[in-house]
Design an enzyme around this catalytic site. Structure first.
Site, PDB file in Angstrom:
ATOM      1  N   TYR A   3      12.068   2.745  -0.594  1.00  0.00           N
ATOM      2  CA  TYR A   3      11.409   1.423  -0.686  1.00  0.00           C
ATOM      3  C   TYR A   3      10.123   1.530  -1.503  1.00  0.00           C
ATOM      4  CZ  TYR A   3       8.144  -2.269   0.716  1.00  0.00           C
ATOM      5  OH  TYR A   3       7.194  -3.264   0.693  1.00  0.00           O
ATOM      6  N   LYS A  25       9.056  -0.162  -5.156  1.00  0.00           N
ATOM      7  CA  LYS A  25       7.900  -1.045  -5.348  1.00  0.00           C
ATOM      8  C   LYS A  25       6.941  -0.444  -6.383  1.00  0.00           C
ATOM      9  CE  LYS A  25       7.019  -4.406  -3.363  1.00  0.00           C
ATOM     10  NZ  LYS A  25       7.391  -5.845  -3.588  1.00  0.00           N
ATOM     11  N   ASP A  33       0.828  -1.213   0.000  1.00  0.00           N
ATOM     12  CA  ASP A  33       0.000   0.000   0.000  1.00  0.00           C
ATOM     13  C   ASP A  33       0.863   1.264   0.000  1.00  0.00           C
ATOM     14  OD1 ASP A  33       0.986  -0.234   2.597  1.00  0.00           O
ATOM     15  OD2 ASP A  33      -0.956   0.044   3.586  1.00  0.00           O
ATOM     16  N   GLU A  34       2.169   1.099   0.295  1.00  0.00           N
ATOM     17  CA  GLU A  34       3.039   2.287   0.405  1.00  0.00           C
ATOM     18  C   GLU A  34       3.258   2.993  -0.932  1.00  0.00           C
ATOM     19  OE1 GLU A  34       6.418   1.951   2.912  1.00  0.00           O
ATOM     20  OE2 GLU A  34       5.355   0.737   4.385  1.00  0.00           O
TER      21      GLU A  34
HETATM   22  P1  NAD Z   1      11.193 -10.156   3.920  1.00  0.00           P
HETATM   23  O1  NAD Z   1      12.187  -9.050   3.943  1.00  0.00           O
HETATM   24  O2  NAD Z   1      10.825 -10.830   5.200  1.00  0.00           O
HETATM   25  O3  NAD Z   1      11.691 -11.299   2.918  1.00  0.00           O
HETATM   26  C1  NAD Z   1      12.192 -11.027   1.655  1.00  0.00           C
HETATM   27  C2  NAD Z   1      12.796 -12.320   1.098  1.00  0.00           C
HETATM   28  O4  NAD Z   1      13.257 -12.027  -0.237  1.00  0.00           O
HETATM   29  C3  NAD Z   1      13.994 -12.837   1.894  1.00  0.00           C
HETATM   30  O5  NAD Z   1      13.897 -14.222   2.108  1.00  0.00           O
HETATM   31  C4  NAD Z   1      15.180 -12.520   0.997  1.00  0.00           C
HETATM   32  O6  NAD Z   1      16.264 -13.426   1.124  1.00  0.00           O
HETATM   33  C5  NAD Z   1      14.542 -12.588  -0.400  1.00  0.00           C
HETATM   34  N1  NAD Z   1      15.293 -11.798  -1.375  1.00  0.00           N
HETATM   35  C6  NAD Z   1      15.701 -10.504  -1.254  1.00  0.00           C
HETATM   36  N2  NAD Z   1      16.419 -10.145  -2.328  1.00  0.00           N
HETATM   37  C7  NAD Z   1      16.433 -11.214  -3.153  1.00  0.00           C
HETATM   38  C8  NAD Z   1      17.016 -11.447  -4.429  1.00  0.00           C
HETATM   39  N3  NAD Z   1      17.735 -10.500  -5.056  1.00  0.00           N
HETATM   40  N4  NAD Z   1      16.849 -12.652  -4.995  1.00  0.00           N
HETATM   41  C9  NAD Z   1      16.136 -13.614  -4.350  1.00  0.00           C
HETATM   42  N5  NAD Z   1      15.575 -13.461  -3.150  1.00  0.00           N
HETATM   43  C10 NAD Z   1      15.717 -12.272  -2.548  1.00  0.00           C
HETATM   44  O7  NAD Z   1       9.913  -9.567   3.212  1.00  0.00           O
HETATM   45  P2  NAD Z   1       8.364  -9.762   3.554  1.00  0.00           P
HETATM   46  O8  NAD Z   1       8.002  -8.870   4.659  1.00  0.00           O
HETATM   47  O9  NAD Z   1       8.060 -11.204   3.625  1.00  0.00           O
HETATM   48  O10 NAD Z   1       7.721  -9.148   2.223  1.00  0.00           O
HETATM   49  C11 NAD Z   1       7.532  -9.957   1.078  1.00  0.00           C
HETATM   50  C12 NAD Z   1       6.929  -9.129  -0.029  1.00  0.00           C
HETATM   51  O11 NAD Z   1       5.696  -8.570   0.401  1.00  0.00           O
HETATM   52  C13 NAD Z   1       7.800  -7.948  -0.462  1.00  0.00           C
HETATM   53  O12 NAD Z   1       7.692  -7.835  -1.858  1.00  0.00           O
HETATM   54  C14 NAD Z   1       7.156  -6.751   0.224  1.00  0.00           C
HETATM   55  O13 NAD Z   1       7.376  -5.583  -0.531  1.00  0.00           O
HETATM   56  C15 NAD Z   1       5.698  -7.166   0.224  1.00  0.00           C
HETATM   57  N6  NAD Z   1       4.879  -6.623   1.307  1.00  0.00           N
HETATM   58  C16 NAD Z   1       5.273  -6.778   2.610  1.00  0.00           C
HETATM   59  C17 NAD Z   1       4.443  -6.328   3.622  1.00  0.00           C
HETATM   60  C18 NAD Z   1       4.812  -6.497   5.074  1.00  0.00           C
HETATM   61  O14 NAD Z   1       4.121  -5.958   5.936  1.00  0.00           O
HETATM   62  N7  NAD Z   1       5.877  -7.227   5.408  1.00  0.00           N
HETATM   63  C19 NAD Z   1       3.219  -5.711   3.301  1.00  0.00           C
HETATM   64  C20 NAD Z   1       2.861  -5.541   1.960  1.00  0.00           C
HETATM   65  C21 NAD Z   1       3.702  -6.014   0.970  1.00  0.00           C
HETATM   66  O1  DAU Z   2       2.354  -0.981   4.564  1.00  0.00           O
HETATM   67  C1  DAU Z   2       3.012  -2.111   4.053  1.00  0.00           C
HETATM   68  C2  DAU Z   2       4.468  -2.080   4.456  1.00  0.00           C
HETATM   69  O2  DAU Z   2       4.507  -2.356   5.864  1.00  0.00           O
HETATM   70  C3  DAU Z   2       5.327  -3.083   3.692  1.00  0.00           C
HETATM   71  O3  DAU Z   2       5.334  -2.751   2.336  1.00  0.00           O
HETATM   72  C4  DAU Z   2       6.758  -3.109   4.245  1.00  0.00           C
HETATM   73  O4  DAU Z   2       7.508  -4.130   3.595  1.00  0.00           O
HETATM   74  C5  DAU Z   2       6.695  -3.402   5.725  1.00  0.00           C
HETATM   75  O5  DAU Z   2       7.985  -3.374   6.289  1.00  0.00           O
HETATM   76  C6  DAU Z   2       5.790  -2.395   6.433  1.00  0.00           C
HETATM   77  O6  DAU Z   2       6.382  -1.067   6.383  1.00  0.00           O
HETATM   78  P1  DAU Z   2       6.351  -0.084   7.654  1.00  0.00           P
HETATM   79  O7  DAU Z   2       7.422   0.898   7.469  1.00  0.00           O
HETATM   80  O8  DAU Z   2       4.994   0.400   7.912  1.00  0.00           O
HETATM   81  O9  DAU Z   2       6.716  -1.156   8.803  1.00  0.00           O
HETATM   82  P2  DAU Z   2       7.599  -1.028  10.140  1.00  0.00           P
HETATM   83  O10 DAU Z   2       7.346  -2.290  10.897  1.00  0.00           O
HETATM   84  O11 DAU Z   2       9.000  -0.665   9.861  1.00  0.00           O
HETATM   85  O12 DAU Z   2       6.929   0.194  10.907  1.00  0.00           O
HETATM   86  C7  DAU Z   2       5.559   0.195  11.264  1.00  0.00           C
HETATM   87  C8  DAU Z   2       5.225   1.517  11.938  1.00  0.00           C
HETATM   88  O13 DAU Z   2       5.869   1.559  13.213  1.00  0.00           O
HETATM   89  C9  DAU Z   2       5.760   2.734  11.207  1.00  0.00           C
HETATM   90  O14 DAU Z   2       4.823   3.801  11.375  1.00  0.00           O
HETATM   91  C10 DAU Z   2       7.066   3.069  11.891  1.00  0.00           C
HETATM   92  C11 DAU Z   2       6.787   2.648  13.316  1.00  0.00           C
HETATM   93  N1  DAU Z   2       7.948   2.132  14.084  1.00  0.00           N
HETATM   94  C12 DAU Z   2       8.695   1.147  13.525  1.00  0.00           C
HETATM   95  C13 DAU Z   2       9.755   0.599  14.215  1.00  0.00           C
HETATM   96  C14 DAU Z   2      10.609  -0.499  13.607  1.00  0.00           C
HETATM   97  C15 DAU Z   2       8.206   2.612  15.363  1.00  0.00           C
HETATM   98  O15 DAU Z   2       7.510   3.513  15.864  1.00  0.00           O
HETATM   99  N2  DAU Z   2       9.243   2.063  16.039  1.00  0.00           N
HETATM  100  C16 DAU Z   2      10.038   1.081  15.530  1.00  0.00           C
HETATM  101  O16 DAU Z   2      10.985   0.604  16.230  1.00  0.00           O
END
Ligand code: NAD
Ligand code: DAU
Length: 343
Positions: free
Chosen positions: A151, A155, A124-125
């Site tokens: 980031y 995306k 959603d970012e």
């Molecule tokens: P993560 O950081 O936990 O995992 C990413 C994985 O991708 C890792 O296992 C890493 O080794 C692999 N990777 C990174 N670079 C690579 C490369 N060059 N080749 C092959 N593998 C590679 O990420 P996540 O939180 O599981 O997120 C997964 C996907 O979902 C991402 O595309 C992220 O943008 C998207 N997403 C995440 C969230 C969230 O809240 N975590 C929300 C919305 C979308």
């Molecule tokens: O919205 C989807 C995104 O959510 C994904 O695309 C990203 O991959 C995922 O990492 C996540 O991004 P955020 O930046 O929102 O996640 P994060 O856990 O880093 O932070 C969540 C919120 O908490 C954000 O407003 C920042 C705040 N935060 C984060 C950390 C790590 C704090 O206040 N303290 C902290 O220590």
């Protein structure tokens, strides 16, 4: 059916692989991942002897390796990415390489091998920020892209490439833009596991700014079921927003929920300097709900309780990555303090 899952050793990818193996007993999965700091092979240790699961170590930017692994694939589910906003502030280059170039390499190979579906996992970012003061302001599929962090910009760029391969070459793609996930197997650099592991380690919880930023939170298993729904019923060429709450939650409210479940009080909060370019998100997931019938199954309270319990019971899984995450934050804080002093 054969699925190629990229980034399956990460948080959502590993949850998805568990989900898919359980719910689709006729399918095989190849997990293609180059094992960055964010990967944890222990997450899929229980699948290592499953004949329907294969791990291939490789980089999505490597055209030769991607071409080889794409052969025989019916469906690609593309999770692999650099996913942490704070790290993108520290080192944007890696985000361009993996998220933009890597996605392009995968799309080209998917086209060459005539895959039946390429599902791109996005965020959603890409939409930037909602107006915090307007409770009616939500991200929807037709909202213009306005990414702010490196980031989010990477995306957004990858989403544009995915759409271009549909429009220009007819590659059967779908895209989902999901909100913040939480649940088992999430790296403790992210907010919810960072809070939980800090409390378990008797450390305070760092809250950026005043804690008034807004997020939508989704339990990771519900994200997996949403992807399943899109793969089954989604329309090729379409985008679906995925979220878990009806309204957003402030970070401070989330912290209070976690502290309450863990039996702690707000003295545990440590307010720290804000993240540069800190956005607010609210997601309207009406489209996937009304058109495809998907709905999240877990309330925030249930999901938080299950997640806290998982981290309490799996300290072996997170101990090393916790040390690495806190070293990263130490470096970032030093850097942030330096740049504040310069202003
Ligand atoms: P993560 O950081 O936990 O995992 C990413 C994985 O991708 C890792 O296992 C890493 O080794 C692999 N990777 C990174 N670079 C690579 C490369 N060059 N080749 C092959 N593998 C590679 O990420 P996540 O939180 O599981 O997120 C997964 C996907 O979902 C991402 O595309 C992220 O943008 C998207 N997403 C995440 C969230 C969230 O809240 N975590 C929300 C919305 C979308
Ligand atoms: O919205 C989807 C995104 O959510 C994904 O695309 C990203 O991959 C995922 O990492 C996540 O991004 P955020 O930046 O929102 O996640 P994060 O856990 O880093 O932070 C969540 C919120 O908490 C954000 O407003 C920042 C705040 N935060 C984060 C950390 C790590 C704090 O206040 N303290 C902290 O220590």
């Amino acid at each position: 059916m054969q699925l190629l899952v990229t980034g399956g050793m990460g948080f959502i990818g590993s949850n998805f692989i568990h989900y898919w193996l359980k719910n689709h007993p006729a399918d095989t999965i190849i997990n293609f991942d180059n094992l960055t700091y964010a990967a944890n092979p222990a997450s899929l240790q229980d699948c290592s002897h499953n004949p329907r699961y294969h791990f291939v170590k490789g980089d999505i930017v490597d055209e030769v390796a991607v071409d080889q692994v794409m052969s025989g694939t019916d469906v690609v589910v593309h999770f692999a990415a650099e996913s942490h906003v704070d790290r993108s502030i520290d080192n944007p280059t890696l985000f361009v390489r993996t998220n933009v170039l890597g996605t392009y390499v995968l799309l080209s190979a998917a086209l060459k091998h005539s895959v039946k579906r390429f599902h791109h996992i996005s965020t959603d970012e890409v939409f930037g920020s909602v107006n915090r003061l307007d409770p009616q302001d939500f991200f929807r599929e037709n909202r213009p892209y306005n990414p702010t962090s490196p980031y989010a910009a990477s995306k957004a760029s990858s989403d544009h490439f995915v759409r271009s391969f549909f429009k220009t070459f007819g590659l059967p793609v779908t895209i989902s833009n999901c909100s913040n996930n939480y649940g088992p197997f999430q790296n403790p650099e992210k907010f919810i596991p960072r809070m939980i592991t800090n409390v378990l380690n008797n450390q305070k919880i760092p809250v950026y700014g005043q804690g008034d930023n807004i997020r939508d939170w989704l339990y990771v298993e519900d994200h997996c079921s949403a992807i399943d729904t899109i793969l089954n019923k989604g329309k090729v060429g379409e985008t679906y927003c995925i979220g878990g709450l009806k309204d957003g939650s402030t970070n401070l409210n989330l912290v209070k929920t976690v502290l309450q479940v863990m039996g702690k009080n707000i003295d545990q909060i440590n307010y720290v300097p804000d993240r540069p370019g800190h956005d607010d998100y609210r997601v309207d997931w009406t489209k996937i709900n009304q058109q495809l019938g998907w709905t999240p199954k877990h309330t925030l309270e249930e999901g938080i309780k299950a997640t806290i319990q998982w981290y309490q019971q799996n300290s072996d899984w997170w101990t090393n990555s916790k040390k690495e995450a806190e070293l990263f934050y130490q470096k970032l804080n030093n850097y942030q303090h330096t740049s504040y002093e310069k202003k």
